[in-house]
Motif scaffolding. Structure first.
Motif, PDB file in Angstrom:
ATOM      1  N   GLN A   1      30.200  23.368   0.190  1.00 28.32           N
ATOM      2  CA  GLN A   1      31.593  23.308   0.562  1.00 28.32           C
ATOM      3  C   GLN A   1      31.933  24.516   1.434  1.00 28.32           C
ATOM      4  OE1 GLN A   1      33.940  20.635  -0.453  1.00 28.32           O
ATOM      5  NE2 GLN A   1      31.835  19.944  -0.449  1.00 28.32           N
ATOM      6  N   PRO A   2      32.856  24.372   2.366  1.00 24.86           N
ATOM      7  CA  PRO A   2      33.174  25.484   3.291  1.00 24.86           C
ATOM      8  C   PRO A   2      33.508  26.789   2.577  1.00 24.86           C
ATOM      9  CG  PRO A   2      34.207  23.452   4.035  1.00 24.86           C
ATOM     10  CD  PRO A   2      33.617  23.139   2.694  1.00 24.86           C
ATOM     11  N   ASP A   3      34.184  26.716   1.430  1.00 19.85           N
ATOM     12  CA  ASP A   3      34.578  27.933   0.717  1.00 19.85           C
ATOM     13  C   ASP A   3      33.378  28.695   0.164  1.00 19.85           C
ATOM     14  OD1 ASP A   3      37.132  27.158   1.258  1.00 19.85           O
ATOM     15  OD2 ASP A   3      37.551  26.388  -0.753  1.00 19.85           O
ATOM     16  N   ASP A   4      32.250  27.998  -0.041  1.00 19.34           N
ATOM     17  CA  ASP A   4      31.077  28.617  -0.654  1.00 19.34           C
ATOM     18  C   ASP A   4      30.083  29.159   0.366  1.00 19.34           C
ATOM     19  OD1 ASP A   4      32.085  27.882  -3.124  1.00 19.34           O
ATOM     20  OD2 ASP A   4      31.071  25.934  -3.096  1.00 19.34           O
ATOM     21  N   ARG A   5      30.199  28.745   1.626  1.00 19.18           N
ATOM     22  CA  ARG A   5      29.144  29.067   2.595  1.00 19.18           C
ATOM     23  C   ARG A   5      29.073  30.550   2.920  1.00 19.18           C
ATOM     24  NH1 ARG A   5      30.532  24.010   6.621  1.00 19.18           N
ATOM     25  NH2 ARG A   5      29.947  22.360   5.142  1.00 19.18           N
ATOM     26  N   GLN A   6      30.209  31.201   3.040  1.00 25.88           N
ATOM     27  CA  GLN A   6      30.197  32.606   3.413  1.00 25.88           C
ATOM     28  C   GLN A   6      29.537  33.465   2.344  1.00 25.88           C
ATOM     29  OE1 GLN A   6      34.047  34.138   4.388  1.00 25.88           O
ATOM     30  NE2 GLN A   6      33.290  36.114   5.100  1.00 25.88           N
ATOM     31  N   VAL A   7      29.846  33.195   1.083  1.00 30.89           N
ATOM     32  CA  VAL A   7      29.227  33.946  -0.014  1.00 30.89           C
ATOM     33  C   VAL A   7      27.725  33.689  -0.033  1.00 30.89           C
ATOM     34  CG1 VAL A   7      29.151  34.243  -2.519  1.00 30.89           C
ATOM     35  CG2 VAL A   7      31.334  33.885  -1.369  1.00 30.89           C
ATOM     36  N   GLU A   8      27.334  32.431   0.139  1.00 34.03           N
ATOM     37  CA  GLU A   8      25.913  32.100   0.156  1.00 34.03           C
ATOM     38  C   GLU A   8      25.197  32.822   1.288  1.00 34.03           C
ATOM     39  OE1 GLU A   8      24.189  27.890  -0.386  1.00 34.03           O
ATOM     40  OE2 GLU A   8      24.284  28.188   1.774  1.00 34.03           O
ATOM     41  N   ARG A   9      25.790  32.868   2.476  1.00 28.42           N
ATOM     42  CA  ARG A   9      25.166  33.513   3.624  1.00 28.42           C
ATOM     43  C   ARG A   9      24.984  34.996   3.380  1.00 28.42           C
ATOM     44  NH1 ARG A   9      21.529  31.741   6.527  1.00 28.42           N
ATOM     45  NH2 ARG A   9      20.735  33.710   7.272  1.00 28.42           N
ATOM     46  N   ARG A  10      25.963  35.641   2.752  1.00 25.96           N
ATOM     47  CA  ARG A  10      25.836  37.068   2.440  1.00 25.96           C
ATOM     48  C   ARG A  10      24.676  37.322   1.496  1.00 25.96           C
ATOM     49  NH1 ARG A  10      31.639  37.269   2.065  1.00 25.96           N
ATOM     50  NH2 ARG A  10      31.452  37.240  -0.213  1.00 25.96           N
ATOM     51  N   HIS A  11      24.507  36.458   0.501  1.00 22.36           N
ATOM     52  CA  HIS A  11      23.385  36.609  -0.429  1.00 22.36           C
ATOM     53  C   HIS A  11      22.050  36.457   0.306  1.00 22.36           C
ATOM     54  CE1 HIS A  11      25.451  37.126  -4.168  1.00 22.36           C
ATOM     55  NE2 HIS A  11      26.107  35.981  -4.089  1.00 22.36           N
ATOM     56  N   VAL A  12      21.952  35.467   1.186  1.00 21.03           N
ATOM     57  CA  VAL A  12      20.707  35.241   1.926  1.00 21.03           C
ATOM     58  C   VAL A  12      20.374  36.449   2.798  1.00 21.03           C
ATOM     59  CG1 VAL A  12      19.607  33.822   3.700  1.00 21.03           C
ATOM     60  CG2 VAL A  12      20.912  32.738   1.879  1.00 21.03           C
ATOM     61  N   GLU A  13      21.364  36.990   3.478  1.00 22.13           N
ATOM     62  CA  GLU A  13      21.135  38.164   4.319  1.00 22.13           C
ATOM     63  C   GLU A  13      20.707  39.366   3.484  1.00 22.13           C
ATOM     64  OE1 GLU A  13      24.806  38.544   6.343  1.00 22.13           O
ATOM     65  OE2 GLU A  13      24.403  36.918   7.783  1.00 22.13           O
ATOM     66  N   SER A  14      21.242  39.484   2.280  1.00 19.17           N
ATOM     67  CA  SER A  14      20.830  40.585   1.397  1.00 19.17           C
ATOM     68  C   SER A  14      19.369  40.431   0.986  1.00 19.17           C
ATOM     69  CB  SER A  14      21.720  40.627   0.150  1.00 19.17           C
ATOM     70  OG  SER A  14      23.054  40.908   0.497  1.00 19.17           O
ATOM     71  N   LEU A  15      18.921  39.218   0.743  1.00 19.48           N
ATOM     72  CA  LEU A  15      17.513  38.992   0.423  1.00 19.48           C
ATOM     73  C   LEU A  15      16.629  39.388   1.599  1.00 19.48           C
ATOM     74  CD1 LEU A  15      17.447  35.547  -1.469  1.00 19.48           C
ATOM     75  CD2 LEU A  15      17.327  37.833  -2.423  1.00 19.48           C
ATOM     76  N   LEU A  16      16.987  38.953   2.777  1.00 21.38           N
ATOM     77  CA  LEU A  16      16.179  39.254   3.950  1.00 21.38           C
ATOM     78  C   LEU A  16      16.161  40.754   4.237  1.00 21.38           C
ATOM     79  CD1 LEU A  16      17.282  36.299   6.255  1.00 21.38           C
ATOM     80  CD2 LEU A  16      15.086  36.559   5.070  1.00 21.38           C
ATOM     81  N   ALA A  17      17.268  41.430   3.943  1.00 15.94           N
ATOM     82  CA  ALA A  17      17.337  42.871   4.181  1.00 15.94           C
ATOM     83  C   ALA A  17      16.637  43.672   3.094  1.00 15.94           C
ATOM     84  CB  ALA A  17      18.793  43.310   4.283  1.00 15.94           C
ATOM     85  N   GLY A  18      16.276  43.023   1.984  1.00 15.61           N
ATOM     86  CA  GLY A  18      15.580  43.714   0.910  1.00 15.61           C
ATOM     87  C   GLY A  18      16.468  44.439  -0.064  1.00 15.61           C
ATOM     88  N   THR A  19      17.782  44.240   0.034  1.00 17.45           N
ATOM     89  CA  THR A  19      18.696  44.919  -0.892  1.00 17.45           C
ATOM     90  C   THR A  19      18.772  44.228  -2.246  1.00 17.45           C
ATOM     91  OG1 THR A  19      20.555  43.683   0.048  1.00 17.45           O
ATOM     92  CG2 THR A  19      20.078  45.861   0.979  1.00 17.45           C
ATOM     93  N   GLN A  20      18.299  42.996  -2.337  1.00 20.97           N
ATOM     94  CA  GLN A  20      18.185  42.299  -3.612  1.00 20.97           C
ATOM     95  C   GLN A  20      16.999  41.343  -3.538  1.00 20.97           C
ATOM     96  OE1 GLN A  20      22.209  40.061  -2.771  1.00 20.97           O
ATOM     97  NE2 GLN A  20      21.193  38.970  -4.424  1.00 20.97           N
TER      98      GLN A  20
END
Length: 733
Positions: free
Chosen positions: A241-260
């Protein structure tokens, strides 16, 4: 003459000397040439030895074994590595026919193979081998029975002039046992992963770094109502859902950056059929051996059912179960939230309602009919509010509306007027038309009331309602400071205390009969408040106030005194009377000591006064309460467990508390005989009570059919509208 003879001899001598000199020169030339050839041969020998040394050194470090054979199949040379792979001795093997070597070669099926055909003197079709031909064979080493064969990659090629002027066959051997084991282990791991993924009960997916689905299992596809093929390559973010995409994208970027390293997110997905499902997404990033991000592993758990269950529980905790309206807790939260909003206090008003003449409806038609009236009134309130606020039921026949509108003063009067208009038509109950009226109190958001927040505003509306009741009922009053907020809930507390001391609270008596013969055995004492202005009030109107304000014990002592006095006056000294005692009235010994003293003072047999323990879910069997109950029972006062069957701990109370009997809750009785579940539960509880030799009473009996069923299934005594409602003492026979 002598000179002539002499000259020829000299000529001969000279000739011989010349010839000898030439011969000597020739010998010297030949010797020099021989020496050069010997030196050259030595150099070649040294070079050959050096090359052999290098060849042997190379064979020591290489993983490949080298075997050289003549076209006839005789071993011309063999490296140490080749000898080790084939399990033979190098020195013994050189010069022998390849077929005579003590080795066993196996194919993939484990059958023995011809070494000459495998190792290259002749291929399987009888022709000489060509470069690039290879085969995978097993080498069973001698003396190692039961051991696994080595897996060897064999490649042969024809080398021209490899044996003098004759061609030779060069065969390379590579031991690939370890590599094959690794490959098989990887294949097995991949197969196990795919089997586990495919058969996993939850959705699983492999997702690329671009957040597109690479592979999904059947459970994931079924969760989204589509197929595996349709999901491959699909953008996983687009499913959210549109409301969930931004939070999901932030989590994915954190994984790629190695912060989580992983994250979980509860979100909504829209299925192919349009329905929304709640899913908990667990995501982990998989990195390559070099540490670079490679792909994501995703698990998706369907939490729709548990989410709905949680929402249902949350709704139940905040709403009245009978009408579905907000309860007191939710009402206070809503009102406080509105008042805390900037400018919110200017657009709010509170309307308090109380039904007029509700008690006679309950007394005449029963509680089920009273519930119908409450549900009807709730509908009228909703319709009158028309989405302009929150409607709540506080308990009994008390309702409150928090009106939110730009012009709240005008809107609250419109709502009040609509409520009165909606109740002009009588309510149809049991084929009768019953009039229902309501008194209303209104509190506007004035500075005096807002100073105390939400409680003060509610108290102001309550004070206005109190004034409406006291001045004729079925009308609307607006709060003004002259009423003083103490005239509301706090005023009622003072009034209740005065009513207890002035004897305004009285007992009504509902019959208890023997179901086997209909004989009257006693009564249950039910408390009523004959209010000087509001008329006769039921316990639901004032008992919560008594408990909240600490008047529960004082109220209980008043009930005990009146109940024991009634038993002393009763002409039939065999009748018994039950009184309700709640957990909050026990624990300090005051009520129990007054009860035992009253029984002794009036010379009433202790067994005639029965204590019905209510609110049993609040009783801790290891506390002072248990001690007081034991004290009552040891002095001959029977104890019944009220509302039996409704609490999850009721059965444990039979074991832990000193009770003499149980009272079946009316929720089970009302379902008999139409509700099979209620019938089964009442039958099972009756059997349990009989097994424990306990007194059994069923309440809420309204039909002969119910009475007959309960009597046949272990319930000895009964009460309800079938045998009569609660009546004052003067009307009892």
């Amino acid at each position: 003459m002598i000179d002539a003879l002499t000259d020829p001899l000299g000529a001969v001598t000279a000739t011989i000397s010349v010839v000898a000199l030439l011969a000597l020169v020739s010998v010297l030339v030949l010797l020099a040439r021989e020496r050069r050839q010997v030196r050259r041969a030595g150099e070649l020998l040294l070079l050959a030895r050096e090359l052999r040394h290098r060849y042997d050194a190379l064979q020591m470090v290489t993983k490949e074994g080298v075997l050289v054979q003549s076209l006839g199949g005789r071993v011309l040379d063999m490296s140490e590595r080749a000898a080790s792979i084939l399990g033979v001795e190098r020195d013994h093997a050189v010069g022998q026919a390849i077929g005579d070597l003590p080795m066993v070669l196996l194919n993939e099926q484990g059958l023995a193979m011809n070494p000459a055909a495998v190792l290259g003197t002749r291929s399987s079709n009888g022709h000489l081998p060509h470069a690039g031909e290879s085969a995978l064979v097993g080498v069973a080493l001698p003396g190692q029975h039961g051991a696994r064969a080595r897996m060897v990659q064999v490649a042969s090629r024809l080398v021209p002039a490899g044996h003098g002027n004759e061609p030779a066959v060069l065969t390379t051997l590579v031991d690939v046992t370890g590599r094959r084991e690794v490959e098989k282990a990887l294949e097995r791991s991949e197969m196990q992963f795919r089997v586990a993924m495919e058969n996993a009960p939850i959705g699983m997916a492999l997702v690329g770094l671009d957040w597109h689905l690479v592979e999904v299992n059947t459970a994931f596809a079924e969760l989204l109502g589509t197929s595996v093929e349709a999901l491959r390559g699909y953008d996983l973010g687009a499913l959210s859902q549109p409301d969930d995409r931004q939070v999901e994208r932030r989590h994915v970027e954190s994984l790629l950056a190695g912060t989580q390293h992983r994250f979980s997110q509860e979100k909504r997905y829209q299925r192919a059929d349009g329905h929304l499902v709640w899913v908990v997404l667990d995501v982990a990033l998989i990195r390559s051996a070099s540490g670079d991000p490679d792909h994501f592993v995703v698990q998706a758990r369907d939490t729709t059912e548990s989410r709905l269950h949680s929402e249902l529980l949350a709704h139940r905790a905040m709403h009245d179960p009978l009408t579905g309206l907000a309860n007191r807790t939710l009402l206070q939260e809503v009102l406080q939230s509105v008042l805390e909003q900037p400018g919110g206090a200017q657009h709010v008003a509170v309307l308090a309602c109380d039904l007029d003449g509700f008690k006679p409806i309950n007394d005449r038609f029963g509680h089920a009919a009273g519930d119908e009236v409450l549900v009807h009134v709730a509908g009228v309130l909703r319709a009158a509010t028309a989405g302009r606020g929150t409607v709540a039921r506080l308990g009994g026949d008390e309702f409150v509306v928090v009106v939110q509108d730009e012009d709240s003063a005008r809107a609250v009067f419109e709502v009040a007027s609509s409520i009165h208009a909606g109740l002009r038509e009588p309510v149809r109950i049991q084929r009768r038309r019953v009039p229902v009226r309501v008194s209303i109190g209104i509190a506007l958001a004035e500075p005096e009331t807002l100073a105390g927040g939400a409680p003060a505003l509610l108290a102001a509306a309550d004070a206005a309602l109190y004034r409406a009741k006291a001045t004729g009922k079925s009308r609307t009053e607006v709060y003004d400071p002259s009423m003083e907020t103490a005239g509301g809930r706090e005023g009622m507390r003072a009034e209740l205390l005065h009513g207890i001391e002035a004897g305004e609270l009285m007992l009504y008596y509902q019959p208890l009969v023997d179901l086997t013969n209909g004989r009257l055995m006693g009564h249950e004492a039910l408390l009523r408040w004959l209010h000087p202005h509001r008329g006769l009030l039921l316990p639901a109107t004032f008992l919560p106030l008594a408990q909240e304000s600490g008047l529960g014990v004082a109220l209980g002592i008043r009930v005990v005194e009146d109940a024991v006095a009634y038993l002393a006056r009763c002409a039939d000294q065999q009748r018994w009377l039950s009184i309700n005692v709640s957990a909050d009235q026990l624990g300090d010994g005051e009520l129990v000591s007054h009860l035992l003293a009253a029984v002794s003072r009036h010379r009433v047999a202790p067994g005639r006064l029965v204590v019905e323990l209510t609110e049993s879910s609040l009783v801790d069997s290891g506390t002072r309460i248990r001690h007081e109950l034991t004290q009552l029972r040891s002095n001959g006062v029977p104890i019944l467990l009220d509302d039996f069957g409704t609490g999850v701990s009721s059965l444990s109370y039979l074991r832990d508390l000193p009770v003499n009997g149980v009272k079946l809750d009316m929720s089970f009785t009302s379902g008999i005989p139409d509700d099979p579940a209620a019938a089964r539960v009442s039958r099972a509880l009756g059997a349990l009570a009989r097994e424990l030799s306990m007194i059994t009473i069923a309440e809420g009996i309204e039909t002969e059919e119910q009475a007959y069923f309960l009597q046949r299934n272990g319930w000895r005594y009964g009460q309800g509208w079938l045998f009569g409602g609660a009546q004052p003492e003067e009307t009892l026979a």
